[in-house]
Design an enzyme around this catalytic site. Structure first.
Site, PDB file in Angstrom:
ATOM      1  N   PRO A  77       4.369  -2.796   0.735  1.00 19.29           N
ATOM      2  CG  PRO A  77       4.121  -1.059   2.275  1.00 19.29           C
ATOM      3  CD  PRO A  77       4.493  -1.333   0.849  1.00 19.29           C
ATOM      4  CB  SER A 106       4.126  -5.134   6.214  1.00 23.38           C
ATOM      5  OG  SER A 106       3.158  -4.686   7.137  1.00 23.38           O
ATOM      6  CE1 TYR A 130      -0.407   1.976   8.826  1.00 23.23           C
ATOM      7  CE2 TYR A 130       0.641  -0.120   9.347  1.00 23.23           C
ATOM      8  CZ  TYR A 130      -0.236   0.630   8.583  1.00 23.23           C
ATOM      9  OH  TYR A 130      -0.953   0.018   7.591  1.00 23.23           O
ATOM     10  CE  LYS A 222       2.011   1.833   0.843  1.00 18.47           C
ATOM     11  NZ  LYS A 222       0.605   1.920   1.281  1.00 18.47           N
ATOM     12  CG  HIS A 246      -3.764   1.832   3.194  1.00 15.18           C
ATOM     13  ND1 HIS A 246      -3.004   2.430   4.165  1.00 15.18           N
ATOM     14  CD2 HIS A 246      -3.766   0.514   3.489  1.00 15.18           C
ATOM     15  CE1 HIS A 246      -2.588   1.510   5.036  1.00 15.18           C
ATOM     16  NE2 HIS A 246      -3.036   0.337   4.636  1.00 15.18           N
ATOM     17  NE  ARG A 301      -6.421  -5.657  -2.520  1.00 16.34           N
ATOM     18  CZ  ARG A 301      -6.603  -4.343  -2.400  1.00 16.34           C
ATOM     19  NH1 ARG A 301      -6.028  -3.515  -3.268  1.00 16.34           N
ATOM     20  NH2 ARG A 301      -7.340  -3.851  -1.417  1.00 16.34           N
TER      21      ARG A 301
END
Length: 350
Positions: A77, A106, A130, A222, A246, A301
């Protein structure tokens, strides 16, 4: 598109992106020690190939939490895909579907989860979350993800506060351009108020238990880096664990995830799948993680570099390169299947 490595995709993306947007994607917290460590740690590990094993047909497919993928490489994500390409997460999802892999969408996507799913009906989607202090809003997000066809929730647990990302501070990058927003955070229909993502230090295992009561979807935690937390995750019903720092964007100087992986695998003891993200840039990196006990890896990325360099086609090329490198490395290691890999095939070289 003749780019031959993920590094070449990063260079092409950097040339095309607004410098502040490139720094947002590439940067990390503090001195970016962890950002660099994630990649460097793979280079300190060597592969010990086996020979004369009679490899004729390769097997790279996996099944995770009811989702199937043609290779053990998932899309991690990442936020704000429309900074990289106008189609944003729609393009990424279409490329994921074509590559037959899982995309973790995400919560901070710039395309709503319903629209991502509609753009790629064949895609295997999971939803990253989240947990928000507003329990009702969290429940609404979970229901939307389930209704859109997501097969798992990936709950990020390493963010009681936002990491101090100094590139963004220097660039003054705080908000998305006016024509973009985090579409999953709208209160209502299109045009409704967009909520901020709230990082809540008061969140605890009790909040995870409440989330578990909201949904029948499997929950992946995660951001696990400590073996004690891996054991607690099992106690609280996690269906899988993702070893993640992260991408170096939260607490700087956390060790590289590949170095943390063996202790987490040992703590879990095979009870649930263990995934890994952070620093994967080559097919050989994938094999090292699998040999050390990961069920799969996730890349973030590199997908954004592909998206910025060539949209959907660029993401597809990045995923295709990784799959080809995985298959090539498997052949050279004398393995017909990713399940033939074992810890004895990895040796620390320095």
């Amino acid at each position: 598109m003749d780019l031959a490595t993920l590094r070449e995709f990063e260079a092409e993306a950097r040339a095309r992106l607004d410098p502040a947007h490139y720094d947002y994607f590439a940067g990390g917290a503090g001195d970016e020690v962890t950002v660099r460590a994630n990649e460097a740690a793979f280079g300190r590990l060597g592969l010990l190939p086996r020979v004369l094993r009679g490899v004729t047909k390769l097997q790279t497919g996996i099944t995770l939490l009811g989702s199937r993928a043609a290779m053990p490489v998932l899309i991690a994500p990442t936020a704000f895909h429309r900074l990289a390409d106008p189609e944003g997460e729609r393009a990424t999802a279409r490329a994921a579907a074509a590559a037959e892999t899982i995309m973790i969408v995400s919560m901070a996507a710039t395309v709503a989860i319903e629209d991502v799913a509609a753009a790629a009906p064949e895609a295997e989607l999971w939803f990253q979350l989240y947990i928000q202090p507003d329990q009702a809003f969290t429940g609404k997000l979970v229901r939307r993800a389930a209704a859109a066809g997501c097969k798992a929730l990936v709950v990020t647990v390493d963010s009681p506060a936002l990491g101090r990302r100094e590139r963004d501070l220097r660039n003054g990058f705080h908000d998305l351009p006016g024509h973009l927003c985090c579409e999953n955070l709208r209160d209502g229909a299109r045009g409704g108020r967009v909520r901020p993502v709230v990082m809540a230090p008061e969140l605890s295992w009790e909040h995870l238990d409440r989330l578990r009561d909201m949904t029948s979807l499997p929950i992946v935690l995660k951001g696990i880096t400590h073996p004690a937390d891996a054991r607690l995750a099992l106690d609280h019903g996690a269906a899988a664990i993702m070893v993640s720092n992260h991408g170096g964007r939260q607490l700087d100087t956390v060790p590289a995830t590949i170095d943390l992986l063996p202790d987490i695998v040992a703590a879990v003891g095979g009870a649930v799948p263990v995934l890994l993200d952070g620093g994967v840039r080559r097919g050989t990196d994938v094999l090292k993680a699998l040999a050390l006990g990961a069920a799969a890896v996730a890349v973030g990325r590199p997908v954004l570099w592909g998206l910025a360099a060539g949209g959907e086609r660029g993401v597809g090329r990045v995923l295709g390169l990784l799959r080809a490198e995985v298959e090539h490395a498997l052949t050279l290691c004398g393995c017909a299947s990713i399940h033939d890999l074992d810890p004895g095939m990895v040796r620390r070289s320095c």
